[in-house]
Design a protein around this motif. Structure first.
Motif, PDB file in Angstrom:
ATOM      1  N   PRO A  57       1.393 -54.131 -91.189  1.00  0.00           N
ATOM      2  CA  PRO A  57       1.573 -54.391 -92.622  1.00  0.00           C
ATOM      3  C   PRO A  57       1.942 -55.832 -92.931  1.00  0.00           C
ATOM      4  O   PRO A  57       1.721 -56.307 -94.050  1.00  0.00           O
ATOM      5  CB  PRO A  57       2.704 -53.428 -93.013  1.00  0.00           C
ATOM      6  CG  PRO A  57       3.438 -53.166 -91.731  1.00  0.00           C
ATOM      7  CD  PRO A  57       2.380 -53.159 -90.672  1.00  0.00           C
ATOM      8  N   GLY A  58       2.493 -56.536 -91.948  1.00  0.00           N
ATOM      9  CA  GLY A  58       2.809 -57.941 -92.165  1.00  0.00           C
ATOM     10  C   GLY A  58       1.588 -58.775 -92.501  1.00  0.00           C
ATOM     11  O   GLY A  58       1.670 -59.738 -93.275  1.00  0.00           O
ATOM     12  N   GLU A  59       0.423 -58.386 -91.940  1.00  0.00           N
ATOM     13  CA  GLU A  59      -0.805 -59.113 -92.260  1.00  0.00           C
ATOM     14  C   GLU A  59      -1.164 -58.952 -93.733  1.00  0.00           C
ATOM     15  O   GLU A  59      -1.611 -59.902 -94.382  1.00  0.00           O
ATOM     16  CB  GLU A  59      -1.955 -58.603 -91.396  1.00  0.00           C
ATOM     17  CG  GLU A  59      -1.846 -58.959 -89.926  1.00  0.00           C
ATOM     18  CD  GLU A  59      -3.052 -58.506 -89.142  1.00  0.00           C
ATOM     19  OE1 GLU A  59      -3.973 -57.905 -89.745  1.00  0.00           O
ATOM     20  OE2 GLU A  59      -3.085 -58.741 -87.921  1.00  0.00           O
ATOM     21  N   ARG A 217      -0.152 -68.056 -89.833  1.00  0.00           N
ATOM     22  CA  ARG A 217       0.364 -67.077 -88.877  1.00  0.00           C
ATOM     23  C   ARG A 217      -0.459 -65.803 -88.720  1.00  0.00           C
ATOM     24  O   ARG A 217      -0.495 -65.217 -87.645  1.00  0.00           O
ATOM     25  CB  ARG A 217       1.779 -66.659 -89.280  1.00  0.00           C
ATOM     26  CG  ARG A 217       2.824 -67.749 -89.268  1.00  0.00           C
ATOM     27  CD  ARG A 217       3.082 -68.264 -87.860  1.00  0.00           C
ATOM     28  NE  ARG A 217       4.183 -69.202 -87.853  1.00  0.00           N
ATOM     29  CZ  ARG A 217       5.451 -68.858 -87.588  1.00  0.00           C
ATOM     30  NH1 ARG A 217       5.753 -67.607 -87.357  1.00  0.00           N
ATOM     31  NH2 ARG A 217       6.395 -69.767 -87.590  1.00  0.00           N
ATOM     32  N   ARG A 218      -1.064 -65.310 -89.792  1.00  0.00           N
ATOM     33  CA  ARG A 218      -1.455 -63.903 -89.804  1.00  0.00           C
ATOM     34  C   ARG A 218      -2.573 -63.558 -88.834  1.00  0.00           C
ATOM     35  O   ARG A 218      -2.753 -62.383 -88.497  1.00  0.00           O
ATOM     36  CB  ARG A 218      -1.823 -63.470 -91.214  1.00  0.00           C
ATOM     37  CG  ARG A 218      -3.168 -63.918 -91.704  1.00  0.00           C
ATOM     38  CD  ARG A 218      -3.440 -63.394 -93.104  1.00  0.00           C
ATOM     39  NE  ARG A 218      -4.794 -63.643 -93.524  1.00  0.00           N
ATOM     40  CZ  ARG A 218      -5.233 -64.789 -94.004  1.00  0.00           C
ATOM     41  NH1 ARG A 218      -4.388 -65.805 -94.118  1.00  0.00           N
ATOM     42  NH2 ARG A 218      -6.486 -64.922 -94.360  1.00  0.00           N
ATOM     43  N   ARG A 232       4.639 -58.375 -82.307  1.00  0.00           N
ATOM     44  CA  ARG A 232       3.893 -59.180 -83.284  1.00  0.00           C
ATOM     45  C   ARG A 232       4.009 -58.571 -84.675  1.00  0.00           C
ATOM     46  O   ARG A 232       4.171 -59.284 -85.668  1.00  0.00           O
ATOM     47  CB  ARG A 232       2.423 -59.278 -82.882  1.00  0.00           C
ATOM     48  CG  ARG A 232       1.573 -60.054 -83.890  1.00  0.00           C
ATOM     49  CD  ARG A 232       0.143 -60.246 -83.424  1.00  0.00           C
ATOM     50  NE  ARG A 232      -0.603 -61.014 -84.405  1.00  0.00           N
ATOM     51  CZ  ARG A 232      -1.319 -60.506 -85.402  1.00  0.00           C
ATOM     52  NH1 ARG A 232      -1.406 -59.199 -85.526  1.00  0.00           N
ATOM     53  NH2 ARG A 232      -1.965 -61.277 -86.261  1.00  0.00           N
ATOM     54  N   GLY A 233       3.934 -57.244 -84.755  1.00  0.00           N
ATOM     55  CA  GLY A 233       4.026 -56.592 -86.052  1.00  0.00           C
ATOM     56  C   GLY A 233       5.352 -56.852 -86.745  1.00  0.00           C
ATOM     57  O   GLY A 233       5.393 -57.146 -87.944  1.00  0.00           O
ATOM     58  N   LEU A 234       6.449 -56.748 -85.997  1.00  0.00           N
ATOM     59  CA  LEU A 234       7.764 -57.011 -86.572  1.00  0.00           C
ATOM     60  C   LEU A 234       7.914 -58.470 -86.973  1.00  0.00           C
ATOM     61  O   LEU A 234       8.509 -58.783 -88.006  1.00  0.00           O
ATOM     62  CB  LEU A 234       8.865 -56.625 -85.580  1.00  0.00           C
ATOM     63  CG  LEU A 234       9.304 -55.162 -85.561  1.00  0.00           C
ATOM     64  CD1 LEU A 234      10.279 -54.914 -84.431  1.00  0.00           C
ATOM     65  CD2 LEU A 234       9.926 -54.764 -86.907  1.00  0.00           C
ATOM     66  N   ASN A 235       7.383 -59.369 -86.154  1.00  0.00           N
ATOM     67  CA  ASN A 235       7.501 -60.786 -86.456  1.00  0.00           C
ATOM     68  C   ASN A 235       6.800 -61.127 -87.769  1.00  0.00           C
ATOM     69  O   ASN A 235       7.371 -61.777 -88.656  1.00  0.00           O
ATOM     70  CB  ASN A 235       6.910 -61.607 -85.311  1.00  0.00           C
ATOM     71  CG  ASN A 235       7.073 -63.102 -85.541  1.00  0.00           C
ATOM     72  OD1 ASN A 235       8.168 -63.578 -85.835  1.00  0.00           O
ATOM     73  ND2 ASN A 235       5.994 -63.850 -85.400  1.00  0.00           N
ATOM     74  N   LEU A 236       5.548 -60.677 -87.920  1.00  0.00           N
ATOM     75  CA  LEU A 236       4.808 -60.953 -89.152  1.00  0.00           C
ATOM     76  C   LEU A 236       5.461 -60.288 -90.363  1.00  0.00           C
ATOM     77  O   LEU A 236       5.580 -60.891 -91.429  1.00  0.00           O
ATOM     78  CB  LEU A 236       3.369 -60.461 -89.019  1.00  0.00           C
ATOM     79  CG  LEU A 236       2.360 -61.393 -88.357  1.00  0.00           C
ATOM     80  CD1 LEU A 236       0.985 -60.744 -88.346  1.00  0.00           C
ATOM     81  CD2 LEU A 236       2.307 -62.740 -89.050  1.00  0.00           C
TER      82      LEU A 236
END
Length: 263
Positions: A57-59, A217-218, A232-236
């Motif tokens: 979801p960060g993307e 970043r994405r 990666r998911g948490l970071n984004l």
């Protein structure tokens, strides 16, 4: 909301901390009479972890931030000055180990240096003060100066703003420091996801600058561009969610005129 209160608030709502808190609370409840609630929280934690890792979801949250502003094409022939916002140097580690420690936003510095070479007559401003809750021996801008000189930027061209604690103070204190004249062309360098908030703050203070976004970043790095994992998911998600919450805070506190400033 003061910068210190904002950092404490983010410590509480940080996605990694929320996920950890749910998991720990659920595990503890498994050994009490509220076992059913504990099982629910553990299961919820697992589902959230899967969602963050594989749906990324960060993307989704990052895309409108990174696509909002782009560098001008063509670039201006002449500029009066270039401002880069701090955030590329880990001041805690730099102060402790007595050597400059860069973090994942290093493109702010490389982009700044590239523009400094392109515009040899422009004034160069590094805006970055105390970013931590606890006291710091040296500001980020003070750490940045010797690094910039090592990278070939003449020391005489560098102006340091060392007191700012957040983006709004970056804009306010830098404006008061350099006193840009009407009609002067200035370029602003910061991370692409951070550019909407930065542009909104500068405009609110009456300073029109040209955006030069860096540090996209994405799409990930290397093999991560095709992979899915929780780290990666948490970071984004952390970066994007923090930026959206900060945009909302800036809008409702009158530091920007729009929730998502536009070009």
């Amino acid at each position: 909301m003061s910068p210190v209160v904002g950092k404490v608030f983010w410590l509480v709502v940080n996605p990694a901390n929320v996920l950890t808190g749910l998991l720990v609370l659920g595990a503890l409840l498994l050994f009490t009479r509220w076992r059913r609630t504990g099982r629910f929280l553990v299961a919820l934690s697992a589902l959230l972890a899967l969602f963050i890792a594989y749906a990324q979801p960060g993307e989704w949250l990052m895309e409108p931030l990174e696509e909002r502003f782009a560098a001008p094409a063509p670039m201006p022939d002449k500029v009066a000055g270039i401002v880069v916002l701090g955030g590329a140097i880990d001041t805690r580690q730099s102060n402790h180990f007595r050597q400059i420690a860069l973090n994942g936003r290093g493109e702010r510095i490389t982009g700044f240096v590239g523009l400094a070479r392109r515009y040899p007559e422009a004034k160069l401003v590094y805006s970055g003060g105390a970013g931590l809750i606890v006291g710091e021996d040296k500001s980020e801008a003070e750490h940045a100066k010797p690094l910039l000189v090592t990278l070939g930027v003449p020391e005489a061209r560098i102006v340091l703003e060392t007191k700012s604690r957040d983006t709004y103070e970056n804009a306010l204190l830098t404006r008061d420091l350099v006193k840009p004249a009407p009609g002067e062309v200035w370029i602003l360098v910061t991370s692409a996801n951070h550019m909407p908030r930065a542009m909104g703050a500068f405009r609110k203070l009456g300073w029109t600058v040209i955006p030069y976004p860096v540090d996209y970043r994405r799409l990930g790095e290397g093999d991560e561009a095709f992979g899915r994992n929780l780290g990666r998911g948490l970071n984004l998600l952390t970066i994007a969610l923090r930026e959206w919450l900060s945009l909302a805070h800036y809008y409702f506190s009158g530091r920007t005129d729009r929730l998502l400033p536009a070009p």
